[in-house]
Scaffold this active site. Structure first.
Site, mmCIF file in Angstrom:
data_model
loop_
_atom_site.group_PDB
_atom_site.id
_atom_site.type_symbol
_atom_site.label_atom_id
_atom_site.label_comp_id
_atom_site.label_asym_id
_atom_site.label_seq_id
_atom_site.Cartn_x
_atom_site.Cartn_y
_atom_site.Cartn_z
ATOM 1 N N TYR A 216 -2.188 -0.987 11.110
ATOM 2 C CA TYR A 216 -2.459 -1.794 9.598
ATOM 3 C C TYR A 216 -1.244 -1.423 8.981
ATOM 4 O O TYR A 216 -0.542 -2.240 7.979
ATOM 5 C CB TYR A 216 -3.487 -1.101 9.224
ATOM 6 C CG TYR A 216 -3.858 -1.182 7.673
ATOM 7 C CD1 TYR A 216 -4.154 -2.538 7.012
ATOM 8 C CD2 TYR A 216 -3.348 -0.103 6.886
ATOM 9 C CE1 TYR A 216 -4.081 -2.483 5.516
ATOM 10 C CE2 TYR A 216 -3.322 -0.068 5.491
ATOM 11 C CZ TYR A 216 -3.755 -1.122 4.719
ATOM 12 O OH TYR A 216 -3.673 -1.327 3.557
ATOM 13 N N SER B 71 0.943 -1.207 0.071
ATOM 14 C CA SER B 71 0.019 -0.055 0.151
ATOM 15 C C SER B 71 0.674 1.254 -0.017
ATOM 16 O O SER B 71 1.950 1.312 0.749
ATOM 17 C CB SER B 71 -0.935 0.094 1.247
ATOM 18 O OG SER B 71 -1.398 1.165 1.367
ATOM 19 N N LYS C 122 2.025 -3.699 6.834
ATOM 20 C CA LYS C 122 2.504 -3.630 5.233
ATOM 21 C C LYS C 122 3.972 -3.465 5.253
ATOM 22 O O LYS C 122 4.497 -4.026 4.470
ATOM 23 C CB LYS C 122 1.767 -2.632 4.844
ATOM 24 C CG LYS C 122 0.187 -2.951 4.561
ATOM 25 C CD LYS C 122 -0.005 -4.092 3.493
ATOM 26 C CE LYS C 122 -1.495 -4.568 3.602
ATOM 27 N NZ LYS C 122 -1.812 -5.520 2.806
HETATM 28 C C1 UD1 Z 1 -6.362 4.237 3.753
HETATM 29 C C2 UD1 Z 1 -4.896 3.967 3.643
HETATM 30 C C3 UD1 Z 1 -4.559 2.840 2.628
HETATM 31 C C4 UD1 Z 1 -5.394 1.706 3.092
HETATM 32 C C5 UD1 Z 1 -7.054 2.181 3.243
HETATM 33 C C6 UD1 Z 1 -7.766 0.971 3.584
HETATM 34 C C7 UD1 Z 1 -3.290 5.994 3.632
HETATM 35 C C8 UD1 Z 1 -2.744 7.074 2.775
HETATM 36 N N1 UD1 Z 1 -4.190 5.127 2.975
HETATM 37 O O1 UD1 Z 1 -6.765 5.057 2.466
HETATM 38 O O2 UD1 Z 1 -3.418 2.531 2.529
HETATM 39 O O3 UD1 Z 1 -5.513 0.599 2.156
HETATM 40 O O4 UD1 Z 1 -6.814 3.275 4.007
HETATM 41 O O5 UD1 Z 1 -8.930 1.235 4.182
HETATM 42 O O6 UD1 Z 1 -3.023 5.783 4.808
HETATM 43 N N2 UD1 Z 1 -13.213 10.808 3.505
HETATM 44 C C9 UD1 Z 1 -13.930 11.438 3.730
HETATM 45 N N3 UD1 Z 1 -15.128 10.937 4.035
HETATM 46 C C10 UD1 Z 1 -15.186 9.712 4.526
HETATM 47 C C11 UD1 Z 1 -14.416 8.877 4.204
HETATM 48 C C12 UD1 Z 1 -13.078 9.470 3.794
HETATM 49 O O7 UD1 Z 1 -13.878 12.728 3.710
HETATM 50 O O8 UD1 Z 1 -16.479 9.267 4.814
HETATM 51 C C13 UD1 Z 1 -11.612 11.175 2.779
HETATM 52 C C14 UD1 Z 1 -10.519 10.690 3.723
HETATM 53 O O9 UD1 Z 1 -10.236 11.663 4.678
HETATM 54 C C15 UD1 Z 1 -9.428 10.670 2.693
HETATM 55 C C16 UD1 Z 1 -10.050 10.020 1.402
HETATM 56 O O10 UD1 Z 1 -11.405 10.526 1.669
HETATM 57 O O11 UD1 Z 1 -8.949 11.923 2.340
HETATM 58 C C17 UD1 Z 1 -10.024 8.751 1.114
HETATM 59 O O12 UD1 Z 1 -10.201 8.034 2.146
HETATM 60 P P1 UD1 Z 1 -10.354 6.466 2.257
HETATM 61 O O13 UD1 Z 1 -11.250 5.936 1.238
HETATM 62 O O14 UD1 Z 1 -10.531 6.220 3.956
HETATM 63 O O15 UD1 Z 1 -8.775 5.860 2.074
HETATM 64 P P2 UD1 Z 1 -7.234 6.274 2.732
HETATM 65 O O16 UD1 Z 1 -7.637 6.886 3.855
HETATM 66 O O17 UD1 Z 1 -6.889 7.280 1.664
#
Ligand code: UD1
Length: 343
Positions: A151, A126, A155
């Site tokens: 987590y 990841s 990795k």
């Molecule tokens: C994270 C991890 C990734 C992991 C994945 C598994 C990092 C950079 N990435 O991804 O390695 O495999 O989780 O679950 O650590 N968001 C919102 N509202 C929501 C949900 C998400 O605003 O309800 C935003 C988050 O703040 C983020 C983006 O959407 O900025 C993506 O979030 P998400 O889909 O959870 O993935 P990551 O956190 O990037």
């Protein structure tokens, strides 16, 4: 036909990869403990490919049961290891569960590989290993930053274990694929992401809000140092991502590796903010999304996107599907789930 073991093959990325492997002429044996997947995914894989993959309900942390799988399916040539726990927040609450699941599973596979003559391993890593990168887009040479969650640490540790093992073990090679943010579903809407409970990831939360399962999407923060203040990620289509696994398997089995452990970023090279993605979803689907800006989520990275040139040049792999089509596929999948009465 070359036989490939796919652990976690009924999960989100695993199931899409099984489809691509079968469509490329591989015979697939799936091992999955169904902890975050459903047994009927086997039927859906069959519906897409017309081939029913072998499936064993086995937990990869069970060494004896895994040995049984290698005995039953003689001649497994390579493994793709997806099976792992992956919720960042849960890993902070239950670190031992994460260390046990994610590390013992890998140890078991590595122990069994030379005993059963398995040549190679493709490992689901990841972009989380880069933490908050100093330079963007991030290349494979970027420093590995201290993990911010158990987590993420699993990795990093697993990458190190694989490197140490390959060094010590002739005849075993590996490819580490560092995924950015996989999203979307199979274009047939027969396969996709099935979040357990309240989705933690952005796109399932968006589609569940759009269909009315969730009241409102929270956008976690608009005060980051980015053009619109929301976090930036590299969203990669899950079928494009699945295809990278087939290429990695071909590369291992045809002795095309330049090093015995290779690492590739699997992303698009394009960073999109949360607000941009929400906007694209609304435009692509014509569905209005109820969202509000809330506070930051603990542990979030501000911005990360891939430099995918190494994968483009050395693997001949490239992200092909547009984000719009990918978001549409996620929406079609959500509509299909409702039709089936699942979610
Ligand atoms: C994270 C991890 C990734 C992991 C994945 C598994 C990092 C950079 N990435 O991804 O390695 O495999 O989780 O679950 O650590 N968001 C919102 N509202 C929501 C949900 C998400 O605003 O309800 C935003 C988050 O703040 C983020 C983006 O959407 O900025 C993506 O979030 P998400 O889909 O959870 O993935 P990551 O956190 O990037």
């Amino acid at each position: 036909m070359k036989r490939i073991l796919v652990t976690g093959g009924l999960g989100y990325i695993g199931s899409h990869s099984v489809v691509e492997l079968q469509q490329s002429g591989y015979e697939v044996v799936i091992v999955d403990n169904l902890s975050n997947s459903r047994a009927d995914v086997v039927d859906n894989i069959q519906a897409v490919t017309s081939v029913r993959p072998a499936f064993e309900k086995v937990d990869c942390t069970d060494l004896d049961a895994m040995e049984g799988v290698f005995k039953k399916y003689a001649g497994i040539e390579a493994i793709i290891h997806f099976a792992a726990s992956k919720a960042v927040g849960e890993s902070v609450q239950k670190p031992l569960l994460y260390y046990r699941n994610n590390i013992v599973s890998l140890l078991n596979l590595l122990e069994l590989m030379p005993r059963f003559g398995v040549k190679g391993l493709v490992f689901s890593s990841s972009c989380t290993v880069y933490g908050e990168p100093d330079v963007l887009p991030v290349t494979e040479d970027a420093p590995i930053k201290p993990a911010t969650s158990p987590y993420g640490n699993t990795k990093q540790i697993n990458e190190e274990i694989i490197r140490d093992f390959v060094k010590a073990q002739d005849g075993v090679n590996a490819i580490l694929l560092r995924y950015f943010n996989p999203i979307g579903a199979h274009p047939t809407a027969l396969l996709g992401e099935l979040p357990n409970g309240v989705p933690q990831n952005l796109v399932p939360y968006i589609t569940q809000t759009a269909i009315g399962i969730r009241e409102q999407l929270s956008v976690f923060g608009d005060d980051y140092d980015t053009p619109d203040g929301s976090c930036i990620r590299d969203y990669i289509n899950v079928v494009d991502l699945a295809k990278a696994h087939v290429i990695a398997i071909d590369r291992i089995l045809n002795d095309k590796q330049k090093e015995r452990v290779e690492v590739f970023n699997i992303g698009t090279g394009r960073g999109l903010s949360v607000l941009e993605l929400v906007d694209m979803f609304q435009k692509a689907t014509g569905v209005k999304l109820n969202y509000k800006i809330t506070g930051r989520r603990a542990g979030d990275i501000e911005k990360v996107w891939a430099d995918p040139r190494k994968a483009n040049e050395e693997l001949g792999w490239k992200a092909e599907t547009s984000v719009e089509d990918t978001l549409l596929s996620a929406w079609k999948w959500q509509l299909k789930l409702r039709e089936k009465g699942i979610q």
